[in-house]
Motif scaffolding. Structure first.
Motif: not given
Length: 236
Positions: A83-112
């Protein structure tokens, strides 16, 4: 002020990467002393001067929707989050530079968020990387932000930033790396501030000025890319 036009920007990433601290810094221009876990979604607002310093300058509301949860959540949680993804105009993808997994998960977040995580075979290619073609026709401006830059030793910083640089390339987006506990990281006139301003300009342009048929996918020109406080809203 109440009549200002607005745009909606999602702030996505794993829990603990510093999304709440980032949003607080962007909207309040203050360091968040005691960040807490976001349940559901928290919304804060930033004032942005579109095309500042030009005859076309105009002030807009930038709604920043900090979405909580994990990409590994059950389908029922993802459905609720949708429900939060409705009528979105832009996306900021945030990851922790000290956590590789958080970087990899940005793909899954964006696809979702882009409603493309339902492909039965997934989007992984044989070498373990996500297929960048999944984002080739994306019409929503993206920005990648790496946090906790201060926690990386100077001798390791080049190695880490080289490793994470592919993220911006894959998303056809600009990238910013910063320390959310340092107000100077987004100081007016700094490289980070310029990138952020240009991203918000891009979001506004696509929402209010680009006609259908004249849309620009992502950031094809690879241009290099600050806001007043308002009360936060919380959606649980």
């Amino acid at each position: 002020m109440a009549s200002l036009d607005r745009v909606k920007v999602l702030v996505l990433g794993d829990s603990g990467v510093g999304k709440s601290s980032l949003v607080h810094l962007l909207c309040q221009n203050q360091v968040l002393g005691n960040p807490s876990w976001t349940v559901g979604c928290s919304v804060d607002v930033r004032l942005h001067d579109y095309k500042e310093g030009t005859p076309e300058e105009k002030t807009y509301y930038i709604e920043l929707w900090d979405v909580g949860g994990s990409v590994g959540s059950a389908s029922s949680v993802k459905s609720t989050r949708a429900v939060f993804y409705n009528s979105v105009n832009g996306i900021i993808l945030v990851h922790d530079l000290t956590n590789k997994k958080s970087s990899q998960n940005l793909y899954r977040w964006s696809l979702e968020a882009l409603n493309r995580d339902l492909v039965p075979t997934g989007v992984l290619v044989t070498n373990g990387d996500y297929d960048r073609e999944q984002f080739a026709d994306n019409q929503i401006p993206l920005l990648v932000i790496g946090t906790k830059l201060d926690q990386i030793h100077e001798t390791k910083r080049h190695e880490v930033l080289t490793r994470t640089a592919f993220l911006a390339e894959d998303f056809n987006a600009e990238e910013i790396n910063l320390d959310c506990t340092n107000l100077r990281c987004l100081a007016a006139g700094s490289s980070n501030a310029v990138k952020l301003s240009r991203f918000f300009d891009k979001v506004i342009e696509k929402r209010y000025f680009l006609r259908e048929g004249n849309q620009i996918p992502g950031f094809p020109d690879r241009k290099r890319f600050g806001g007043g406080p308002l009360k936060s809203l919380h959606y649980d």
